[in-house]
Design a protein around this motif. Sequence first.
Motif, PDB file in Angstrom:
ATOM      1  N   ILE A  47      48.107  95.136  49.766  1.00 36.62           N
ATOM      2  CA  ILE A  47      47.786  95.303  48.348  1.00 36.62           C
ATOM      3  C   ILE A  47      48.386  96.609  47.839  1.00 36.62           C
ATOM      4  N   ASN A  48      48.210  97.670  48.621  1.00 39.20           N
ATOM      5  CA  ASN A  48      48.783  98.969  48.263  1.00 39.20           C
ATOM      6  C   ASN A  48      50.284  98.856  48.047  1.00 39.20           C
ATOM      7  N   LEU A  49      50.966  98.252  49.029  1.00 40.57           N
ATOM      8  CA  LEU A  49      52.433  98.204  48.972  1.00 40.57           C
ATOM      9  C   LEU A  49      52.906  97.431  47.755  1.00 40.57           C
ATOM     10  N   VAL A  50      52.313  96.272  47.516  1.00 41.04           N
ATOM     11  CA  VAL A  50      52.771  95.443  46.410  1.00 41.04           C
ATOM     12  C   VAL A  50      52.437  96.103  45.071  1.00 41.04           C
ATOM     13  N   ALA A  51      51.240  96.705  44.970  1.00 40.39           N
ATOM     14  CA  ALA A  51      50.851  97.358  43.718  1.00 40.39           C
ATOM     15  C   ALA A  51      51.768  98.546  43.422  1.00 40.39           C
ATOM     16  N   PHE A  52      52.015  99.368  44.435  1.00 39.94           N
ATOM     17  CA  PHE A  52      52.899 100.521  44.232  1.00 39.94           C
ATOM     18  C   PHE A  52      54.284 100.052  43.820  1.00 39.94           C
ATOM     19  N   ASN A  53      54.748  98.988  44.473  1.00 34.91           N
ATOM     20  CA  ASN A  53      56.063  98.444  44.149  1.00 34.91           C
ATOM     21  C   ASN A  53      56.128  98.073  42.657  1.00 34.91           C
ATOM     22  N   ARG A  54      55.099  97.372  42.181  1.00 34.67           N
ATOM     23  CA  ARG A  54      55.091  96.878  40.800  1.00 34.67           C
ATOM     24  C   ARG A  54      55.005  98.026  39.793  1.00 34.67           C
ATOM     25  N   GLN A  59      61.879  98.040  39.552  1.00 31.09           N
ATOM     26  CA  GLN A  59      63.219  97.473  39.631  1.00 31.09           C
ATOM     27  C   GLN A  59      63.605  97.116  41.066  1.00 31.09           C
ATOM     28  N   GLN A  60      62.810  97.556  42.070  1.00 28.18           N
ATOM     29  CA  GLN A  60      63.122  97.245  43.473  1.00 28.18           C
ATOM     30  C   GLN A  60      62.128  96.238  44.044  1.00 28.18           C
ATOM     31  N   VAL A  61      62.424  95.771  45.270  1.00 31.91           N
ATOM     32  CA  VAL A  61      61.457  94.895  45.932  1.00 31.91           C
ATOM     33  C   VAL A  61      61.056  95.441  47.302  1.00 31.91           C
ATOM     34  N   SER A  62      61.368  96.736  47.561  1.00 30.96           N
ATOM     35  CA  SER A  62      61.171  97.257  48.918  1.00 30.96           C
ATOM     36  C   SER A  62      59.728  97.107  49.379  1.00 30.96           C
ATOM     37  N   GLY A  63      58.764  97.340  48.482  1.00 36.64           N
ATOM     38  CA  GLY A  63      57.358  97.248  48.874  1.00 36.64           C
ATOM     39  C   GLY A  63      56.961  95.822  49.217  1.00 36.64           C
ATOM     40  N   GLN A  64      57.477  94.864  48.448  1.00 35.99           N
ATOM     41  CA  GLN A  64      57.131  93.472  48.724  1.00 35.99           C
ATOM     42  C   GLN A  64      57.710  93.018  50.054  1.00 35.99           C
ATOM     43  N   ILE A  65      58.970  93.459  50.322  1.00 34.70           N
ATOM     44  CA  ILE A  65      59.590  93.101  51.605  1.00 34.70           C
ATOM     45  C   ILE A  65      58.765  93.683  52.746  1.00 34.70           C
ATOM     46  N   PHE A  66      58.367  94.941  52.570  1.00 29.47           N
ATOM     47  CA  PHE A  66      57.541  95.605  53.587  1.00 29.47           C
ATOM     48  C   PHE A  66      56.280  94.783  53.837  1.00 29.47           C
ATOM     49  N   ALA A  67      55.648  94.322  52.740  1.00 28.41           N
ATOM     50  CA  ALA A  67      54.409  93.551  52.882  1.00 28.41           C
ATOM     51  C   ALA A  67      54.649  92.268  53.671  1.00 28.41           C
ATOM     52  N   ALA A  72      54.084  89.256  58.920  1.00 30.33           N
ATOM     53  CA  ALA A  72      54.671  88.632  60.109  1.00 30.33           C
ATOM     54  C   ALA A  72      54.195  89.331  61.374  1.00 30.33           C
ATOM     55  N   ILE A  73      54.212  90.682  61.329  1.00 34.87           N
ATOM     56  CA  ILE A  73      53.790  91.436  62.515  1.00 34.87           C
ATOM     57  C   ILE A  73      52.317  91.187  62.799  1.00 34.87           C
ATOM     58  N   ALA A  74      51.504  91.104  61.719  1.00 33.82           N
ATOM     59  CA  ALA A  74      50.070  90.879  61.919  1.00 33.82           C
ATOM     60  C   ALA A  74      49.861  89.554  62.632  1.00 33.82           C
ATOM     61  N   ALA A  75      50.664  88.548  62.278  1.00 31.11           N
ATOM     62  CA  ALA A  75      50.530  87.253  62.946  1.00 31.11           C
ATOM     63  C   ALA A  75      50.873  87.381  64.423  1.00 31.11           C
ATOM     64  N   ALA A  76      51.985  88.095  64.725  1.00 30.97           N
ATOM     65  CA  ALA A  76      52.389  88.265  66.122  1.00 30.97           C
ATOM     66  C   ALA A  76      51.304  89.000  66.897  1.00 30.97           C
TER      67      ALA A  76
ATOM     68  N   LEU B 128      59.922 101.184  57.325  1.00 31.77           N
ATOM     69  CA  LEU B 128      59.817  99.805  57.791  1.00 31.77           C
ATOM     70  C   LEU B 128      60.220  99.704  59.255  1.00 31.77           C
ATOM     71  N   MET B 129      61.346 100.364  59.619  1.00 30.03           N
ATOM     72  CA  MET B 129      61.812 100.325  61.010  1.00 30.03           C
ATOM     73  C   MET B 129      60.863 101.096  61.912  1.00 30.03           C
ATOM     74  N   VAL B 130      60.304 102.189  61.395  1.00 29.66           N
ATOM     75  CA  VAL B 130      59.346 102.960  62.190  1.00 29.66           C
ATOM     76  C   VAL B 130      58.181 102.049  62.574  1.00 29.66           C
TER      77      VAL B 130
END
Lengths: 105, 497
Positions: A47-54, A59-67, A72-76, B128-130
């Motif tokens: 939520i933090n990442l997506v909200a900060f991104n917005r 103009q970027q999507v870095s936070g959404q990609i991070f989310a 994916a990692i949480a699933a693994a 992200l990589m970290v």
Amino acid sequence: MTPVIPLSWYLLLAAALFSIGLYGALARRNAIGVLMGIELILNAVNINLVAFNRYIVPQQVSGQIFAIFVLAIAAAEAAVGLALIIAIYRSRATVNLDEIDLLKG
Amino acid sequence: MTAPILPSILPEIILVVAATALVAVDLVSRRRANNATLAGIAVIGLLLSALAVYFNLNGQSPRPVLGMLAVDGFASFLMITVLLGMVLVVLYSIEYLKPYAEHRSEFYAFLLAVSLAILIAVSANDLLMVYLGMEFVSITSYILVGFLRKDKRSNEAAIKYFLYGAVASAVMLYGFSMLYGITGSTNLSAIADALTGQTLAGGMRWLSFTSVVLMIVGFGFKTSLVPFHQWAPDTYEGAPSPITGFLSTASKVAGFALMVRVLLVALPRFALDWLTVLAGVSMITMTLGNLVALRQGNIKRLLAYSSIAQAGYILMGLVCIPQEQFHLLALQAFTFNGINGILLYLFGYVFTNLGLFAVVIAIENQTGKTEIKEYAGLVQRSPWLAALLLIFLLSLTGIPPTLGFWGKYFVFGAAVQVRFFVLLIVAVINSAIAAGYYLNIVRYAFFMPAEDESRIHISPSLRVVLAITTVMVLGLGILPGFLIDWASRSAEFLTQF
């Protein structure tokens, strides 16, 4: 279009989720319960990442990609964690962390 | 300027290919693949990868890969250290895996996967990589710790490690999300740039402090700093012995690399926060680790607490980097810049500890026990092993002419250079305490009568490990010039502040 809801609302929601999750992870005695607490913390992060991104860099999507990576990692992580819990359950028929005390801690 | 991408990640590609080959060889061979063949493939993969790391930076300037990974001196030094260390871990495993007919190839493949994870972690140049690197290291380590599925102790060690690790990394990630909120960027150097212009006042100041503390939780878990160390003794005791060796060395290298890079490259602006917090953590870590180690009867638990204490010394290097009024100064101008201390210390620590674990495993293979009492009269049962035990323990204590001495010399030197005498005094007192319990093992080995005087047989692969580590610890301890030079040159990052 500027969003109607202020950023701070999202951050408060995330902080509340983080606190509930951390409490759950530290206080629950059941291994599955701890895992659920961890998932809550990760959702707070998302939520933090997506909200900060917005709000900060719309103009970027870095936070959404991070989310998405976090999801994916949480699933693994959950897959490995549940496998370990099943292994424990097969050998001792319990997932209560207080009873997993073969190694003195 | 964009460098070609594939050559820059050749070391990683080699590891992926070798790991895949391990599983494939096991699949296509009609009977179970030979243990030695599998180990051979793993060792060749690791050595080729180390060679590729060497040629990657040889004579070229540091460069980014897709803005995500950094190919620089710092990363290369630690990559080579870790890859050589993992070769030794694979050699341990040959003997260890003999009783387990199944899943050998997976074990070696996971060892390669975790090496790959550490390569990514030490060169990660983006939040992200970290995160990905750290989770990759953690998840593969959980699997390796719990590899003996039917063994209750291995299970328990894994679940404890997993729960601590998952909570710590989630908390760290929350810190990352705050940092992203403050700066709007995930690239470490872009974060540093975004922070230099800002005046952080009021709420932002608190946000930044919180995010730094939350991040230190994650790094502290990986490097087993107090108060995030509770998993270490149980996990070290319950895990398969080769994996204990790995956890106390290579895994710790990854944690320190991540911590150093994130704090120095992205957050020089918050040096006031993290230097203060880490100075306290460093003192508490070494003191608590050493005091608890004094009371341990099991050698694996003793080594766990000793490795916690060692993490405290290593952290000194980061606390004592050159700074003035909490503004970091250029590293190159200083002989003892802290970072070369960390690199030298980690290098020495990896090979000393892996050598010591080889001694522990040799005795465990023979007697099936890991109590310190079993070491009584070791000098009669195997004079060579006793002598090597002495060398490795002297190196951990930091007595010349061993490799461990040079690490301590450069870390303590950094403390003198920044005139942080309180920390220095605490560290020196701690070294004396540590000498107490290290030499206690030597007392058992040399001066106590043996109960069982049968000779200890050392398997060929362990002989190789012992030979390599002894040459490293003594050879480079006596002639450290090349290593010190290399470490000092390597104390550079992609982005200099």
